[in-house]
Design a protein around this motif. Structure first.
Motif, mmCIF file in Angstrom:
data_model
loop_
_atom_site.group_PDB
_atom_site.id
_atom_site.type_symbol
_atom_site.label_atom_id
_atom_site.label_comp_id
_atom_site.label_asym_id
_atom_site.label_seq_id
_atom_site.Cartn_x
_atom_site.Cartn_y
_atom_site.Cartn_z
ATOM 1 N N ARG A 90 -3.164 -0.445 1.128
ATOM 2 C CA ARG A 90 -2.684 0.708 0.354
ATOM 3 C C ARG A 90 -3.995 0.974 -0.598
ATOM 4 O O ARG A 90 -4.019 -0.582 -1.518
ATOM 5 C CB ARG A 90 -1.792 -0.237 -0.446
ATOM 6 C CG ARG A 90 -0.463 0.282 0.989
ATOM 7 C CD ARG A 90 0.409 -1.006 0.321
ATOM 8 N NE ARG A 90 0.053 -1.855 0.370
ATOM 9 C CZ ARG A 90 0.887 -3.106 0.713
ATOM 10 N NH1 ARG A 90 2.023 -2.850 0.239
ATOM 11 N NH2 ARG A 90 0.660 -4.308 0.026
ATOM 12 N N GLU A 92 -3.311 1.455 -4.019
ATOM 13 C CA GLU A 92 -2.714 1.938 -4.991
ATOM 14 C C GLU A 92 -2.222 -0.031 -5.550
ATOM 15 O O GLU A 92 -2.680 -0.277 -6.823
ATOM 16 C CB GLU A 92 -0.837 2.146 -5.283
ATOM 17 C CG GLU A 92 -0.075 1.937 -3.841
ATOM 18 C CD GLU A 92 -0.249 2.446 -2.487
ATOM 19 O OE1 GLU A 92 0.765 2.436 -1.988
ATOM 20 O OE2 GLU A 92 -1.066 2.341 -2.581
ATOM 21 N N SER A 93 -2.016 -0.688 -3.835
ATOM 22 C CA SER A 93 -2.177 -2.172 -4.272
ATOM 23 C C SER A 93 -3.824 -2.621 -4.782
ATOM 24 O O SER A 93 -3.736 -3.243 -5.359
ATOM 25 C CB SER A 93 -2.023 -2.633 -3.401
ATOM 26 O OG SER A 93 -0.259 -2.453 -2.804
ATOM 27 N N GLU A 95 -5.969 -1.677 -6.621
ATOM 28 C CA GLU A 95 -6.229 -0.833 -7.920
ATOM 29 C C GLU A 95 -4.827 -1.630 -9.131
ATOM 30 O O GLU A 95 -5.578 -1.732 -10.099
ATOM 31 C CB GLU A 95 -5.998 0.623 -8.219
ATOM 32 C CG GLU A 95 -7.104 1.923 -7.289
ATOM 33 C CD GLU A 95 -8.138 1.819 -8.169
ATOM 34 O OE1 GLU A 95 -7.898 1.395 -9.385
ATOM 35 O OE2 GLU A 95 -8.943 2.584 -7.732
ATOM 36 N N LYS A 96 -4.101 -1.782 -8.737
ATOM 37 C CA LYS A 96 -3.107 -2.564 -9.741
ATOM 38 C C LYS A 96 -3.567 -3.707 -9.267
ATOM 39 O O LYS A 96 -3.117 -4.559 -11.260
ATOM 40 C CB LYS A 96 -1.617 -2.627 -8.716
ATOM 41 C CG LYS A 96 -0.373 -3.218 -9.262
ATOM 42 C CD LYS A 96 0.659 -3.677 -8.811
ATOM 43 C CE LYS A 96 1.693 -3.592 -9.819
ATOM 44 N NZ LYS A 96 2.889 -3.679 -8.951
#
Length: 469
Positions: A90, A92-93, A95-96
């Motif tokens: 993922r 988003e994971s 980037e987070k």
């Protein structure tokens, strides 16, 4: 790899041919396990092996769900670490997790969007260690790929799901001379380290018996749509009835008993209760949400599994698994010797001599005497950094300090394979009415000469902690 193995599969615990009323004892042949392993001696003994020193340990992380981001944060606070790459399915994971590294010296490259983006990351020539925190089915394939690519592998528990994978890890580590450490954090909890040092110093006398467990009510989390990606951990809980998660309780006891280093597991027997919760939970949820219909009609593993292990030197181990009953958390951690006794759960931790528990003052004196060097070095900082009370940080710090100083690891590939093998072996025993199952010797005899785990700083301890402001 299969061509390199013995040409037979043994269904254990059947008492020879197991003839009953003129027919073979009924069993599910899909649960057969390979207990023999490769023919011949070790290619290379990884027990006690010290890889060449690494001034800086360059790390790539795979899996940034529940545990991966915490590991990235911990590693960013250890001297001599460079976080070079982050990978997760993922975007988003990824980037987070990178955001956790703001205001640090780390600026990792990002990999995501594909089931195999991790291979592109591992193929880089500027990584020393691959840190794997993915769903269980990926652990062995990723660790093997990493070692074949010339990297050390640190892999979350369990390291393997079946006996073939256990042997594949062993053979790859021996051939490549790359470490494969299972990230068994519970070996680095404070009382576990204390009792290990007590055992090393002879406090317990001869060790007779040990107990460990993973008793943790996870039923709501396992059925949570926002919990594990694609409900992967719930899926692990059906169609395999045994101890699915043995290593948290087992690892510390194995170290205390010198398993793989002077003693070895001989055989086990395993029994499961019926399932009293998971199938009912699936039906209850499916009545209101059709999403959960896919989880009904499954053969979930029993609530409580109890596995008993006998060692070559005549010691016994009990390890339990229950993640669906409503009861307090426990890993038990019980050590029974000829001269003393210790138990961690139910808390507080307690030590006894004979029939009498030590009082609080006596326990503090004992703790002061037997606290190992590693806890004195980083224990206070570990509590500040965190990770299950600090044990995760001690584990990560220890790994990096050993790699930077060219020192043997506390946990090697034989530990990863042996401790992980309890799952398929327990499944085989449960499926055959708790009959005994031989435990493979992944050291192929090396345990007879291997030295016990050394929990001193081994001449290392030079790595510092860079606490964030």
């Amino acid at each position: 790899m299969k061509n390199n193995r013995r040409d037979f599969l043994r269904v254990t615990g059947l008492g020879g041919l197991g003839l009953i009323s003129g027919s073979l004892l009924s069993c599910d042949t899909s649960q057969r396990v390979l207990t023999g392993g490769p023919v011949g001696l070790q290619r290379f003994n990884m027990s006690g092996y010290a890889a060449p020193k690494l001034e800086t340990v360059r790390i790539g992380f795979i899996g940034l769900g529940m545990r991966g981001p915490q590991a990235v944060n911990r590693m960013s606070q250890i001297e001599g670490v460079e976080i070079k790459a982050l990978c997760d399915l993922r975007p988003e994971s990824v980037e987070k997790t990178k955001a956790l590294l703001e205001n640090t010296s780390h600026d990792p490259d990002l990999y995501s969007g594909s089931d195999y983006a991790w291979k592109e990351m591992v193929d880089r020539d500027d990584l020393d260690l691959i840190y794997i925190a993915t769903p269980w089915e990926w652990h062995t394939p990723m660790a093997v790929y990493a070692m074949n690519a010339g990297k050390h592998a640190a892999v979350e528990v369990p390291a393997a799901k079946n006996i073939d994978e256990c042997w594949e890890l062993v053979e790859t580590s021996e051939r490549t001379k790359k470490h494969c450490m299972m990230l068994e954090n519970c070996c680095y909890d404070f009382f576990e380290l204390l009792t290990l040092n007590m055992a090393r110093q002879g406090f317990f006398g001869d060790i007779i018996h040990g107990e460990g467990a993973y008793i943790h009510d996870l039923i709501d989390l396992n059925f949570d749509k926002n919990g594990y990606e694609d409900m992967w951990r719930l899926r692990e809980n059906y169609e395999r009835n045994g101890n699915l998660y043995p290593t948290h309780g087992l690892g510390p006891i194995c170290q205390i008993m010198n398993i793989n280093r002077g003693d070895q597991m001989d055989y086990l027997t395993s029994l499961s209760s019926n399932d009293f919760h998971m199938a009912a939970k699936a039906r209850e949820l499916a009545a209101d949400d059709s999403f959960y219909e896919q989880f009904t009609g499954k053969d979930y593993r029993g609530n409580m599994n109890t596995t008993m292990i006998k060692t070559m030197n005549g010691k016994s181990i009990m390890v339990q698994h229950d993640v669906s009953s409503p009861r307090p958390y426990s890993r038990i951690h019980l050590v029974s010797g000829t001269e003393a006794f210790a138990r961690k759960w139910p808390t507080p931790e307690r030590v006894a001599k004979g029939h009498t528990w030590l009082n609080e003052e006596e326990f503090k004196e004992l703790e002061a005497r037997y606290t190992p060097e590693i806890v004195k070095k980083v224990g206070e900082m570990a509590r500040k950094v965190g990770g299950h009370g600090g044990m995760d940080f001690i584990m990560d710090w220890r790994l990096i300090d050993c790699l930077r100083n060219g020192l043997p690891l506390d946990q090697d590939v034989y530990d990863a394979a042996l401790w992980s093998s309890i799952t398929p072996l327990s499944v085989d025993s449960v499926n055959n009415r708790a009959q005994s199952v031989d435990v493979p010797d992944f050291t192929r005899g090396g345990w007879k000469g291997n030295k016990p785990v050394d929990i001193s700083l081994q001449g290392g301890g030079t790595t510092e902690v860079l606490l964030k402001s």
